[in-house]
Write a protein that holds these residues in place. Structure first.
Motif, short mmCIF file in Angstrom:
data_model
loop_
_atom_site.label_atom_id
_atom_site.label_comp_id
_atom_site.label_asym_id
_atom_site.label_seq_id
_atom_site.Cartn_x
_atom_site.Cartn_y
_atom_site.Cartn_z
N GLN A 155 0.89 -1.24 0.20
CA GLN A 155 -0.11 0.11 0.06
C GLN A 155 0.26 1.35 -0.50
O GLN A 155 0.42 2.52 -0.72
CB GLN A 155 -0.57 0.36 1.32
CG GLN A 155 -2.10 -0.86 1.29
CD GLN A 155 -2.77 -0.46 2.52
OE1 GLN A 155 -2.42 -0.33 3.70
NE2 GLN A 155 -3.43 -2.54 3.38
N ARG A 156 2.25 1.34 0.44
CA ARG A 156 3.30 2.59 0.76
C ARG A 156 4.59 2.03 0.55
O ARG A 156 4.78 0.90 0.76
CB ARG A 156 2.92 3.38 2.37
CG ARG A 156 1.43 3.26 2.98
CD ARG A 156 0.82 4.19 2.32
NE ARG A 156 1.89 5.47 2.22
CZ ARG A 156 1.49 6.13 3.39
NH1 ARG A 156 0.61 6.21 4.25
NH2 ARG A 156 2.51 7.47 3.67
N LEU A 248 1.86 5.12 -8.87
CA LEU A 248 0.53 5.50 -8.58
C LEU A 248 -0.75 5.34 -9.31
O LEU A 248 -1.44 5.88 -8.93
CB LEU A 248 0.79 7.58 -8.40
CG LEU A 248 2.31 7.63 -7.62
CD1 LEU A 248 2.82 8.63 -8.86
CD2 LEU A 248 2.11 7.83 -6.06
N SER A 249 -0.44 5.59 -10.41
CA SER A 249 -1.44 5.22 -11.53
C SER A 249 -2.86 3.83 -10.45
O SER A 249 -3.84 3.75 -10.85
CB SER A 249 -1.93 5.21 -12.57
OG SER A 249 -0.56 3.51 -12.84
N ASN A 251 -3.39 1.48 -6.95
CA ASN A 251 -3.94 1.68 -5.76
C ASN A 251 -2.82 1.30 -4.27
O ASN A 251 -2.42 1.36 -3.82
CB ASN A 251 -4.80 0.84 -4.97
CG ASN A 251 -5.73 1.05 -4.13
OD1 ASN A 251 -5.57 2.69 -3.66
ND2 ASN A 251 -5.93 -0.38 -3.34
N ARG A 253 0.34 4.13 -2.65
CA ARG A 253 1.12 5.28 -2.13
C ARG A 253 2.16 5.62 -1.64
O ARG A 253 2.68 4.95 -1.38
CB ARG A 253 0.08 6.11 -0.94
CG ARG A 253 0.77 7.62 -0.32
CD ARG A 253 0.19 8.15 -0.03
NE ARG A 253 0.92 9.13 0.98
CZ ARG A 253 0.01 10.79 1.12
NH1 ARG A 253 -0.83 11.21 -0.26
NH2 ARG A 253 1.45 11.61 1.36
N ASP A 255 5.56 8.22 -0.48
CA ASP A 255 6.20 9.18 -0.37
C ASP A 255 7.38 9.41 0.06
O ASP A 255 8.12 8.80 -0.52
CB ASP A 255 5.49 9.45 1.08
CG ASP A 255 4.28 9.62 1.78
OD1 ASP A 255 3.89 10.62 1.83
OD2 ASP A 255 3.25 8.87 1.39
N GLN A 277 3.93 14.98 -9.29
CA GLN A 277 2.28 15.27 -7.85
C GLN A 277 1.01 16.01 -7.78
O GLN A 277 -0.04 15.89 -7.30
CB GLN A 277 3.35 16.45 -6.96
CG GLN A 277 2.47 16.39 -5.12
CD GLN A 277 3.30 17.47 -4.05
OE1 GLN A 277 3.89 18.23 -4.85
NE2 GLN A 277 3.13 16.61 -2.77
N PHE A 280 -0.90 13.64 -9.29
CA PHE A 280 -1.39 12.24 -7.87
C PHE A 280 -1.16 12.87 -6.68
O PHE A 280 -0.51 12.88 -5.91
CB PHE A 280 -1.13 11.47 -8.40
CG PHE A 280 -0.97 11.13 -9.48
CD1 PHE A 280 -1.68 9.69 -10.31
CD2 PHE A 280 0.52 10.97 -10.55
CE1 PHE A 280 -1.53 8.82 -11.58
CE2 PHE A 280 1.01 10.15 -12.15
CZ PHE A 280 -0.54 9.45 -12.31
N GLU A 282 -3.27 13.22 -3.99
CA GLU A 282 -3.80 12.42 -3.14
C GLU A 282 -3.05 11.80 -2.76
O GLU A 282 -3.22 10.71 -2.18
CB GLU A 282 -5.20 12.29 -3.69
CG GLU A 282 -6.14 12.70 -3.45
CD GLU A 282 -6.14 14.00 -1.88
OE1 GLU A 282 -6.39 13.50 -1.09
OE2 GLU A 282 -6.37 15.07 -2.19
N LYS A 283 -2.48 10.99 -3.48
CA LYS A 283 -1.43 9.83 -3.68
C LYS A 283 0.22 9.75 -3.71
O LYS A 283 1.44 9.15 -3.76
CB LYS A 283 -1.31 9.03 -4.78
CG LYS A 283 -2.89 8.01 -5.38
CD LYS A 283 -2.84 7.14 -5.74
CE LYS A 283 -4.49 6.67 -6.49
NZ LYS A 283 -4.49 5.06 -7.39
N PHE A 284 0.26 10.87 -4.01
CA PHE A 284 1.94 11.45 -3.96
C PHE A 284 2.52 11.99 -2.92
O PHE A 284 1.95 13.44 -3.32
CB PHE A 284 2.85 12.15 -5.38
CG PHE A 284 3.96 11.41 -5.47
CD1 PHE A 284 4.93 11.41 -4.59
CD2 PHE A 284 4.70 12.68 -6.27
CE1 PHE A 284 6.66 11.85 -4.75
CE2 PHE A 284 6.02 13.19 -6.34
CZ PHE A 284 6.78 11.99 -5.70
#
Length: 311
Positions: A155-156, A248-249, A251, A253, A255, A277, A280, A282-284
Motif C-alpha cells: 500500500q505504501r 501512482l496510477s 492503488n 501511495r 512518499d 504530484q 496525483f 492524493e497519492k504522492f
C-alpha cells in the motif's frame, strides 16, 4: 563529507522527461539493456520489532551498505507504527553476498534486485516498503511491478532521499579506489586502521574512508564489486519518473522525503516531481527535512520517524 559523497550515487545529470500519461505502459520496462537470465539470490532478512500485526514494513539500504545501516531508524518506525519490520541485505551486500550457490548468476541489474526482493518478501505480508537511496530505486521498481497484482498487499512506498539520475563521478572514484585496494589486499594483510589510511592516501575523503574501513573484515569491504559494477549504468537508464507514475496510477501511495541540505536536488528534478504530484495529489507526497543531508535517517531520525508515523 560522507553524507555528500555517498549520497551522490543518485546525483548527476538527469535526462529531461515529460511525464505524459501515455508513457505509463512503458514504465514497467526496467531498462534498455540486454540482461542475461539470472538466478535469484537468497537475501539475508533480519526481523525487528515484536508487534503481532500481520502487516509488515520492509527496509532496503543504499549502495555499498547493508540492512544494519537502517536498524535503529527501522526499530523506531516499527515502534511508532506498531508493525513488525524486516531489514533486507540487497544482492551483493552484507550477508547477501554471491557465493558458490549463486555461481550461475551471470549479471546483476535493478530487475534482478527486484526479483530477489520479491522472492525474499513473498511471505512477509508486506504492506509498506522503505528504501534509502539505491534502496528507494529498488523499492519503487518493485512497487511498479506488483502494483497491478490484485493479490499484492503493498500500500505504501517511502523513498528516502532517492534522487533520480545517473551516478556521480565521485562515486565512480570511490568504487575505483576500493577496486585498486582490493587487488593490493590479495598479496598483503592490513587491519582496519591501515585500510583507512590507505584509502585516505588514495584521495578519498576522511569520512568515507572511515566508513568503508568500518566494514572491512580483514578480506574485503562487505560488498561484491562485480555486482556494484554491473548496476552502475542502471542509475542513469532507470525510467524513474515513469515507474513513479505507473505505481501512482494503481492503488499504491508513494512518499518521498528529501534532505534539505542535499544539493543534489536540482530545480529540474523538483519540477518534474512537482508535476507528478499535481497529477496525483492524493497519492504522492513530497516532504523535506531542512536540517538533513542525504542520510536523512541519521541526520534527523526523529523528524523522519514522525513524518512516517503521521502519514
Amino acid at each position: 563529507m560522507l553524507a555528500t559523497l555517498i549520497g551522490r550515487i543518485n546525483y548527476g545529470l538527469i535526462a529531461k522527461q515529460r511525464c505524459a500519461v501515455s508513457r505509463l505502459a512503458a514504465a514497467t520496462r526496467t531498462t534498455n539493456r540486454s540482461h542475461s537470465t539470472t538466478t535469484t539470490v537468497p537475501l539475508h532478512v533480519e526481523a525487528i520489532g515484536d508487534s503481532k500485526e500481520k502487516r509488515s514494513t520492509v527496509f532496503l539500504h543504499g549502495l555499498l551498505g547493508n540492512g544494519r545501516n537502517l536498524k535503529t531508524f527501522a526499530k523506531n518506525v516499527c515502534q511508532a507504527t506498531n508493525t513488525p519490520g524486516y531489514l533486507v541485505d540487497l544482492r551483493g551486500h552484507g550477508q547477501s553476498r554471491l557465493n558458490s550457490s549463486t555461481t550461475t548468476v551471470t549479471e546483476s541489474s535493478f530487475a534482478a534486485f527486484v526479483q530477489d526482493v520479491a522472492e525474499a518478501t513473498k511471505d512477509l505480508s508486506m504492506t509498506s516498503i522503505v528504501g534509502h537511496s539505491l534502496g528507494g530505486r529498488i523499492a519503487l521498481q518493485h512497487a511498479a511491478m506488483v502494483a497491478a497484482d490484485d493479490s499484492s498487499l503493498l500500500q505504501r512506498v517511502w523513498l528516502l532521499d532517492t534522487v533520480p539520475g545517473q551516478a556521480d563521478e565521485s562515486v565512480e572514484r570511490v568504487i575505483d579506489t576500493v577496486s585498486q585496494l582490493s587487488k593490493e589486499l590479495e598479496t598483503t594483510t592490513l587491519d582496519r586502521k591501515q585500510v583507512r589510511a590507505k584509502l585516505s592516501e588514495k584521495g578519498l575523503d576522511a569520512g568515507i574512508a572511515a566508513w568503508l574501513a568500518s566494514s572491512f573484515d580483514g578480506k574485503d569491504f562487505g560488498f561484491d564489486l562485480s555486482v556494484v559494477h554491473d548496476i552502475m549504468p542502471e542509475f542513469e537508464i532507470q525510467n524513474f519518473y515513469g515507474l513513479l507514475q505507473h505505481t501512482l496510477s494503481k492503488n499504491v501511495r508513494v512518499d518521498l522525503v528529501r534532505g534539505g541540505k542535499n544539493k543534489g536536488w536540482t530545480m529540474d528534478t523538483l519540477r518534474q516531481l512537482e508535476y507528478i504530484q499535481g497529477q496525483f495529489p492524493e497519492k504522492f507526497g513530497i516532504h523535506v527535512l531542512p536540517k538533513a543531508s542525504h542520510w536523512v535517517h541519521v541526520d534527523d531520525m526523529k523528524g523522519l520517524v514522525e513524518i512516517i508515523a503521521d502519514h
